[in-house]
Design a protein around this motif. Structure first.
Motif, PDB file in Angstrom:
ATOM      1  N   ARG A 187      18.512 -12.948  11.142  1.00 44.53           N
ATOM      2  CA  ARG A 187      19.141 -12.034  10.189  1.00 44.53           C
ATOM      3  C   ARG A 187      18.392 -11.917   8.868  1.00 44.53           C
ATOM      4  N   SER A 188      17.384 -12.737   8.621  1.00 41.73           N
ATOM      5  CA  SER A 188      16.689 -12.659   7.347  1.00 41.73           C
ATOM      6  C   SER A 188      15.255 -13.101   7.527  1.00 41.73           C
ATOM      7  N   ARG A 189      14.463 -12.867   6.486  1.00 43.72           N
ATOM      8  CA  ARG A 189      13.071 -13.255   6.506  1.00 43.72           C
ATOM      9  C   ARG A 189      12.746 -14.018   5.241  1.00 43.72           C
ATOM     10  N   LYS A 190      11.914 -15.055   5.383  1.00 41.09           N
ATOM     11  CA  LYS A 190      11.578 -15.905   4.254  1.00 41.09           C
ATOM     12  C   LYS A 190      10.064 -16.006   4.145  1.00 41.09           C
ATOM     13  N   LEU A 191       9.551 -15.962   2.901  1.00 42.18           N
ATOM     14  CA  LEU A 191       8.134 -16.152   2.640  1.00 42.18           C
ATOM     15  C   LEU A 191       7.944 -17.273   1.638  1.00 42.18           C
ATOM     16  N   ASP A 192       7.023 -18.204   1.943  1.00 47.48           N
ATOM     17  CA  ASP A 192       6.657 -19.274   1.028  1.00 47.48           C
ATOM     18  C   ASP A 192       5.233 -19.025   0.532  1.00 47.48           C
ATOM     19  N   TYR A 193       5.090 -18.893  -0.771  1.00 47.17           N
ATOM     20  CA  TYR A 193       3.764 -18.756  -1.385  1.00 47.17           C
ATOM     21  C   TYR A 193       3.479 -20.040  -2.158  1.00 47.17           C
ATOM     22  N   SER A 194       2.565 -20.864  -1.620  1.00 47.20           N
ATOM     23  CA  SER A 194       2.255 -22.156  -2.222  1.00 47.20           C
ATOM     24  C   SER A 194       0.842 -22.153  -2.811  1.00 47.20           C
ATOM     25  N   ASN A 195       0.580 -23.143  -3.671  1.00 43.00           N
ATOM     26  CA  ASN A 195      -0.739 -23.300  -4.299  1.00 43.00           C
ATOM     27  C   ASN A 195      -1.191 -22.033  -5.018  1.00 43.00           C
ATOM     28  N   LEU A 196      -0.279 -21.406  -5.726  1.00 39.91           N
ATOM     29  CA  LEU A 196      -0.610 -20.165  -6.429  1.00 39.91           C
ATOM     30  C   LEU A 196      -1.561 -20.398  -7.606  1.00 39.91           C
TER      31      LEU A 196
END
Length: 493
Positions: A11-20
């Motif tokens: 039902r949903s989507r998740k994004l992880d942006y690490s080491n920015l």
């Protein structure tokens, strides 16, 4: 190198942006094109701790270019080293945001302007070292009120926060849960009339003065107030709705004060690691609605009066090393269902008036070096279903009257070195379906299946578990499948 990790639940989507911190070109952030991703509901942005502060401006541009679609529901920003938050972190661009966490954004001097985010329910701020004041900017400039949907707010590890101001005299109208952890300079809270749950941890003692105005509270937790000596001073003048009070790790607390008597609705009181408490008498006797009472690791406590607690259902007294007396005995606790007393070495004997505990179902007696026998009055408590005894180094025998406990279903005997045999009365306990014996060397041989002298006393019990002191094979365990290989501890409540 910075990277992203995507997950796509049903039902949903998740994004992880690490080491920015490794983003050198802001064009790379723009290429993510998050504002064109309407199905993205969860976002996680994080920077490492070794970021070069000379690149702080680049960090701000990076986060600005990672603007999400208005459909976003949950956002976490961690380790951000910019001085200000991006322009998109406002009401007009976060129309569907429900939860936001701002973690270790140490250089930001203001919280973002989130007061007009229409659906925001949960806000967590942690490690915001540069924030000194929470004021109008937080709510939204030139508006009548803010945070109309906010229900839960956490202010954690904010060492320089000095003030939190309501906006034009108004506060979040739906806020019902607030946590304030390690905010040593914050001395007052706004008058949060809707607040039901408050947790204060390792902060300025003056902050407790605000509790008097929060009369809608039903739950209050006070923890790590190192210099607190008393709860007196008008702390609970009109708290007619307070149901739960927890006091943890206040080592100099000497008194709970007579003001506890004002808490007519209080159902649960727990005091842990408060070594300054010496005795409790009048503080408790007026708590006629109290159902749960817990004292643990209060090593200065010498006496405890239990009179007037006719509604009490659960009582736990654990590791109060100086306790010598339960004043007034147990005769008034007619509603008591569970009793746990353990680790009180100066309490040489238990009250003999246990016959009054006609509702008792669970009894735990642990770590009494001086206790030589179970209290005689216990034989009349035919409601008892579970009995656990352990660490009774001086106990040499169980009484024959244990056969009177006709409702007993569970019996646990642990670390009773001198217990030499079991009573024949166990044969009468037809409802007993679990017996556990662990580290009782004299009982092990006597309870050996079909060979031991006491086996015929327990042969009728469906599940028997024995953990032998010396190693034996699984096949030598008496009965029950789990055998001597391990001790089975059952969850009893």
């Amino acid at each position: 190198m910075w990277y992203k990790r995507a997950t796509r639940p049903k039902r949903s989507r998740k994004l992880d942006y690490s080491n920015l911190e490794n983003v050198m070109r802001t064009a790379d952030a723009r290429e993510a094109n998050l504002k064109e991703k309407p199905n993205l509901h969860k976002l996680y942005f994080s920077w490492g701790q070794d970021i070069d502060l000379k690149l702080a401006g680049n960090v701000e541009e990076t986060l600005e270019d990672l603007r999400p679609h208005p459909n976003l529901k949950r956002l976490e920003v961690k380790g951000y080293m910019g001085v200000r938050f991006p322009h998109w972190m406002t009401s007009s661009l976060l129309l569907n945001l429900v939860e936001i966490s701002l973690i270790d954004c140490r250089r930001c001097e203001q919280l973002p302007q989130l007061g007009q985010v229409p659906l925001l329910k949960v806000l967590v701020t942690r490690g915001m070292h540069a924030v000194i004041s929470i004021g109008n900017h937080f709510y939204g400039d030139n508006v009548a009120e803010g945070f109309l949907s906010l229900e839960k707010l956490s202010l954690e590890y904010m060492p320089n926060l000095e003030e939190w101001l309501g906006f034009n005299g108004k506060v979040p109208p739906c806020l019902n849960e607030l946590s304030v952890f390690e905010c040593p300079k914050l001395t007052t809270l706004p008058c949060l009339q809707s607040l039901k749950k408050l947790m204060l941890n390792d902060s300025n003692e003056m902050l407790l003065g605000s509790v008097a105005n929060l009369t809608s509270l039903s739950y209050l937790n006070i923890e790590y107030f190192w210099e607190l000596r008393s709860l007196s001073g008008g702390l609970f003048p009109n708290h007619t709705r307070l149901l739960t009070l927890e006091i943890w790790r206040c080592p100099k607390l000497e008194s709970l004060s007579g003001e506890l008597g004002n808490l007519a609705a209080l159902e649960s009181l727990s005091v842990y690691h408060c070594d300054g408490l010496v005795s409790l008498s009048e503080e408790l006797q007026n708590l006629t609605s109290l159902q749960n009472l817990n004292f643990c690791w209060c090593n200065g406590l010498t006496s405890l009066r239990l009179q007037g607690l006719s509604s009490l259902k659960h009582l736990a007294i654990e590791y109060c090393h100086s306790l010598t007396s339960l004043m007034g005995g147990l005769q008034h606790l007619t509603a008591l269902q569970s009793l746990e007393i353990m680790g009180c070495p100066e309490l040489a004997s238990l009250p003999e008036d246990m016959q009054h505990l006609m509702s008792l179902r669970y009894l735990n007696i642990w770590y009494f070096d001086k206790l030589t026998c179970l209290p005689e009055g216990l034989k009349h408590v035919t409601t008892l279903q579970e009995l656990s005894i352990g660490g009774l180094k001086s106990l040499t025998a169980l009484p024959e009257w244990i056969g009177n406990l006709s409702s007993l279903q569970y019996l646990e005997i642990i670390e009773c070195d001198k217990l030499g045999c079991l009573p024949s009365g166990l044969q009468l306990l037809t409802n007993l379906d679990r017996l556990i014996i662990y580290k009782c060397p004299q009982l092990e041989k006597r309870c050996e299946k079909e060979k031991g002298e006491d086996w015929h006393y327990i042969a009728h019990i469906p599940c028997i578990y024995i953990r032998y002191t010396k190693s034996r094979s699984e096949s030598e365990s008496p009965r029950g499948g789990q055998g001597c290989g391990r001790l089975l501890r059952l969850k009893r409540r």
